[in-house]
Write an enzyme that holds these catalytic residues in place. Sequence first.
Site, short mmCIF file in Angstrom:
data_model
loop_
_atom_site.label_atom_id
_atom_site.label_comp_id
_atom_site.label_asym_id
_atom_site.label_seq_id
_atom_site.Cartn_x
_atom_site.Cartn_y
_atom_site.Cartn_z
N ASP A 188 0.93 -1.33 -0.03
CA ASP A 188 0.00 -0.24 0.01
C ASP A 188 0.99 1.33 0.06
OD1 ASP A 188 -2.33 -1.44 0.08
OD2 ASP A 188 -2.30 -1.44 2.42
N ASP A 196 -7.23 -1.72 -3.97
CA ASP A 196 -8.24 -1.46 -3.26
C ASP A 196 -9.13 -0.47 -3.77
OD1 ASP A 196 -6.88 -2.81 -1.46
OD2 ASP A 196 -5.72 -1.19 -0.60
#
Length: 203
Positions: free
Chosen positions: A150, A164
């Site tokens: 991330d 995501d």
Amino acid sequence: MSQPTPGPVDDGEPSGIGNGGESGDARTGRRGTVVWSLLGVAACVIALDLLTKTLAVAHLDPMKPVEIIGDAVTLRLVRNSGAAFSMAAGYTWVLTIVALVVVVGIVRYSNRLRSAWWILGLGLVLGGAMGNLADRIFRSPGPLRGHVVDFVSVGWWPVFNVADSAVVCGAVLLVVLSLLGFEYDGSRTGWAARRETAGDTDA
């Protein structure tokens, strides 16, 4: 005197035509188009997700976030063992199995789709699920236990990635379509059906 032998019964339906007056070849071709469209959307998401993660790993220092808009939007490298937005950390193998089930379910469900918007929504979800699934399978610390990369931080929102975002956007699109009455098979109910009927009346 011999009786004439009855010939085949002509039911008025051309050979090779099934329900709805559509040939088997036409149905097969349509299913193929739907599946390839779904996979095309998913492939675009996967490619963008892989590219951005590769760049993030190569250029971002976990200890030195890069400010894009002050502290509100930063690039911050994080290794996430949980689900989207760092939820369920420590259950990586469970999340891997769930992602695999989601991917298989979407692919099996795809030949029933007749709506371009549903194809787009499910393609985004499929691509996002496969993007993060690839991290769980191929990244350290090991197969089915890999940590997801991330790198986007926006305000108080948990750090996320392209995969995501695709899952969330696809899911929101599918919910909106369902609420408005645009069904996966191309039919319309509720608000969408009333709007279509009103349009036909005005015409």
